[in-house]
Design an enzyme around this catalytic site. Structure first.
Site: not given
Length: 359
Positions: A221, A229, A238, A264
């Site tokens: 992860d 973000n 992204d 993620e």
């Protein structure tokens, strides 16, 4: 090459048969050997210069057409101007060659051109014979006459009509197969990262469990992805996911699967892997992710949980162990690899990376 070889063999056979006949026409002794020599030359040229294929095909079709046109017109004119000399006894057995020529035209020419060329061949080769037979009913109703009538009439027309339809059907089937392959790829692909989606890794893991193949499982992860973000925007997030997926995919073998598990989070399945293999691959992936910045993000790290399958495992149990190990990796400072008890038998789990590297 196959068609040129067959054409050369047919020409050589026709040459030999005409030489063995007690009575023969001068044209019968000229056309077959000349065609045999031409086909042999074209075959040699094709072997030495395969890039000339398009020109060789056209030359072969052109010379084959000429080899059928000349005898047709010669013997038809001879039968018209020579009383008592019927065409059905002098015309060589070339009617089947027209069918072969039409088939080759349909194969090697584009659909629209093929129809026009086949129609032209029918007009210059079949029509003179058909016109003669209709003008001489006594010859038309003989066995040879009716055979020529059927071959030059309905059979050629059927070929000209059906072959384009067959090519169209073949093209449609090929497009459907291609579309199906593309759709299957899309179904099994994550649209953002272009790696496998969750369905593929789950199925591979199920197969390993069903076939009792020991497999390694790596669940990782990205650390503090929400902060990425929030700080840089979702487009940068992204980009991070896409680059991480690409880096991991490059490091895996063909039979190993990396998939986007969700958000993620990623999952790697390693068939036929032991404990040391799994830890080594996980550490390699960890370093690859943290090796270089991604876009404006100076450092991206990930936390890893790894395990291997047991004989009594189910899909849920092995995934639960990997998830627990991943959770421990987060608890121990992130940017490290934690092995589950399935790998470290009874020993306490430890980070594979030093904690001073943690992000």
């Amino acid at each position: 090459m196959t068609m040129l070889s067959l054409a050369m063999f047919a020409s050589a056979s026709a040459t030999l048969m005409n030489m063995l006949r007690a009575r023969h026409q001068p044209l019968d002794l000229i056309v077959p050997p000349v065609m045999c020599a031409i086909f042999a030359g074209l075959l040699t040229a094709l072997v030495r210069r395969p890039q000339w294929l398009a020109y060789i095909v056209r030359i072969a079709l052109l010379t084959s057409s000429a080899a059928l046109v000349m005898p047709t017109w010669f013997y038809t004119a001879q039968a018209i101007w020579t009383p008592g000399l019927p065409l059905i006894t002098t015309l060589p057995p070339i009617s089947s060659l027209l069918l072969a020529l039409v088939v080759m035209v349909m194969i090697f020419f584009p659909a629209r051109q093929a129809f026009g060329v086949a129609l032209l061949l029918w007009l210059v080769i079949a029509v003179p014979v058909l016109a003669y037979l209709f003008a001489h009913p006594d010859e038309m109703w003989t066995p040879r006459g009716t055979g020529l009538l059927m071959t030059y009439g309905p059979v050629v027309i059927m070929l000209v009509v059906l072959l384009p339809m067959l090519r169209g059907m073949t093209g449609t089937i090929e497009r459907l197969v291609s579309d199906r392959v593309s759709m299957e790829a899309l179904i099994h692909q994550d649209p953002l990262t272009r790696i496998h989606n969750r369905r593929v890794s789950e199925q591979l893991l199920r197969d390993c469990l069903a076939e009792q193949i020991r497999a390694g499982l790596i669940m990782f992860d990205l650390d503090r992805f929400k902060a990425i973000n929030d700080t840089y925007g979702h487009s940068t997030g992204d980009e991070v996911l896409t680059v991480v997926a690409a880096r991991c995919k490059e490091l895996l073998r063909a039979n190993e699967c990396v998939s986007r598990w969700g958000g993620e989070e990623f999952l790697v399945v390693l068939p036929d892997a032991d404990a040391s293999d799994v830890r080594r691959v996980a550490e390699r992936l960890r370093r690859a992710i943290a090796y270089a910045p991604i876009g404006p993000v100076s450092r991206v790290t990930a936390s890893f949980g790894v395990t291997t399958t047991r004989p009594d495992d189910s899909l849920a149990s092995v995934l639960e162990r990997a998830d627990r190990a991943l959770y421990q990796s987060k608890q121990r400072g992130r940017n490290c690899v934690v092995s589950s008890p399935a790998i470290i038998d009874g020993e306490p789990t430890e980070c594979a990376a030093s904690l001073d590297e943690a992000g």
